[in-house]
Design a protein around this motif. Structure first.
Motif, PDB file in Angstrom:
ATOM      1  N   HIS A  81       0.854  -1.190   0.000  1.00  0.00           N
ATOM      2  CA  HIS A  81       0.000   0.000   0.000  1.00  0.00           C
ATOM      3  C   HIS A  81       0.897   1.249   0.000  1.00  0.00           C
ATOM      4  CE1 HIS A  81      -2.871   3.003   1.502  1.00  0.00           C
ATOM      5  NE2 HIS A  81      -3.852   2.156   1.210  1.00  0.00           N
ATOM      6  N   PRO A  82       0.480   2.331  -0.654  1.00  0.00           N
ATOM      7  CA  PRO A  82       1.311   3.546  -0.673  1.00  0.00           C
ATOM      8  C   PRO A  82       1.684   4.072   0.716  1.00  0.00           C
ATOM      9  CG  PRO A  82      -0.445   3.724  -2.295  1.00  0.00           C
ATOM     10  CD  PRO A  82      -0.703   2.457  -1.523  1.00  0.00           C
ATOM     11  N   LEU A  83       0.887   3.750   1.741  1.00  0.00           N
ATOM     12  CA  LEU A  83       1.174   4.246   3.087  1.00  0.00           C
ATOM     13  C   LEU A  83       1.855   3.211   3.975  1.00  0.00           C
ATOM     14  CD1 LEU A  83      -2.157   6.171   3.840  1.00  0.00           C
ATOM     15  CD2 LEU A  83       0.006   7.104   2.987  1.00  0.00           C
ATOM     16  N   ALA A  84       2.143   2.041   3.430  1.00  0.00           N
ATOM     17  CA  ALA A  84       2.738   0.979   4.239  1.00  0.00           C
ATOM     18  C   ALA A  84       4.196   1.293   4.558  1.00  0.00           C
ATOM     19  CB  ALA A  84       2.639  -0.354   3.502  1.00  0.00           C
ATOM     20  N   GLY A  85       4.660   0.735   5.678  1.00  0.00           N
ATOM     21  CA  GLY A  85       6.066   0.848   6.031  1.00  0.00           C
ATOM     22  C   GLY A  85       6.359   1.827   7.146  1.00  0.00           C
ATOM     23  N   ARG A  86       5.350   2.609   7.561  1.00  0.00           N
ATOM     24  CA  ARG A  86       5.552   3.575   8.646  1.00  0.00           C
ATOM     25  C   ARG A  86       4.194   3.867   9.271  1.00  0.00           C
ATOM     26  NH1 ARG A  86       3.188   8.006   6.850  1.00  0.00           N
ATOM     27  NH2 ARG A  86       3.089   8.395   4.593  1.00  0.00           N
TER      28      ARG A  86
END
Length: 306
Positions: free
Chosen positions: A180-185
């Motif tokens: 997802h574009p917002l994944a990782g933080r």
């Protein structure tokens, strides 16, 4: 004209209840330790006494008539009351041949039920748990009718005739596909408000439980899709840019190589899972034993999270 109760053997009602439960004569006969002809003969006697066919044979088994469907809940409740009245003062779980009927929410089915089943299978291998799903608004009626012994989940306040005990606390996390574009933080409050959401709303009403908590904080999210079961969540989230709020204690059952979990950037999204039951069961030995098992299972959940 009132039915002459002296003409109806208790055994006939037990057999009727077994056929309702199993949907066929063979299953009822095996459960009761009777022959199939004996069960069929008993049903025929009850049909004559009640002047109704009660069951109609179909390719899928024995379909109850409308009269049988009306009779099934009160007969089950009455048989349960008789069982409890005859129950020994001391409940020996290790040797008990007992069935508990529980209404368990999706969340508790994933989080609590595995622990409960594991310990009961060891301590009381002959005890059976029948698990059903009921929306919160139906709980007072099914508890009053003795259709269930106990309900487990995030349950709103019920009338004083019902007892309650706390099991464990839980909260929400944001779940999205791993790329997802917002994944990782951790996502921000603004991102949470501008994202499109999938909402899980098991019961009736206009708002999910999560949305009611958000509303208490003055927040309304952009919900574009609503489902009634957590089972539908992974397939939808894996193939979309939607995010969903799921219970934190449910997160371990999802594949972390496919999904990313972020803290919710909104405070106070906490819930408490409880067990509720009718006060008439409070002092019954079997029920007290079951509640002790629930307490032990909930303690394991809390210990694992520590």
């Amino acid at each position: 004209m009132p039915v002459n109760l002296a003409s109806i053997e208790l055994r006939l009602l037990v057999i009727f209840d077994a056929v309702i439960a199993h949907g066929n004569v063979s299953g009822a006969a095996a459960h009761l330790g009777m022959s199939q002809p004996a069960v069929s003969n008993a049903l025929n006697r009850l049909r004559q006494l009640l002047n109704d066919r009660l069951f109609i044979r179909t390719v899928d088994g024995m379909r109850p008539t409308p009269r049988a469907e009306d009779l099934a809940p009160p007969i089950r409740a009455a048989l349960r009351q008789i069982e409890e009245a005859l129950e020994a003062t001391l409940f020996d779980a290790a040797d008990a041949n007992w069935t508990f009927n529980l209404a368990v929410s999706d969340q508790a089915s994933v989080v609590l039920l595995p622990h409960l089943l594991e310990q009961i299978s060891i301590a009381a291998p002959r005890i059976v748990l029948r698990i059903v799903s009921r929306p919160n608004e139906e709980l007072p009626a099914v508890l009053d009718a003795n259709e269930i012994d106990l309900a487990i989940g995030v349950i709103q306040t019920l009338p004083k005739r019902f007892k309650r005990m706390t099991l464990y606390d839980d909260g929400y996390v944001c779940m999205m596909r791993h790329d997802h574009p917002l994944a990782g933080r951790p996502i921000t409050r603004e991102e949470f408000l501008t994202c499109e959401h999938l909402a899980v709303k098991p019961g009736a009403g206009d708002m999910s439980r999560a949305d009611r908590l958000l509303a208490s904080e003055g927040i309304r999210r952009r919900t574009v899709t609503t489902v009634h079961q957590f089972l539908a969540v992974p397939g939808i989230i894996a193939r979309s840019d939607l995010i969903v709020l799921i219970f934190e204690k449910m997160a371990p059952v999802f594949d972390r190589s496919r999904f990313y979990f972020s803290p919710v950037p909104i405070p106070n999204l906490q819930v408490t899972a409880t067990a509720v039951w009718s006060d008439v069961h409070t002092d019954r030995p079997a029920h007290r034993w079951l509640r002790r098992q629930l307490t032990a299972a909930a303690r394991r959940i809390t210990d694992e999270a520590a």
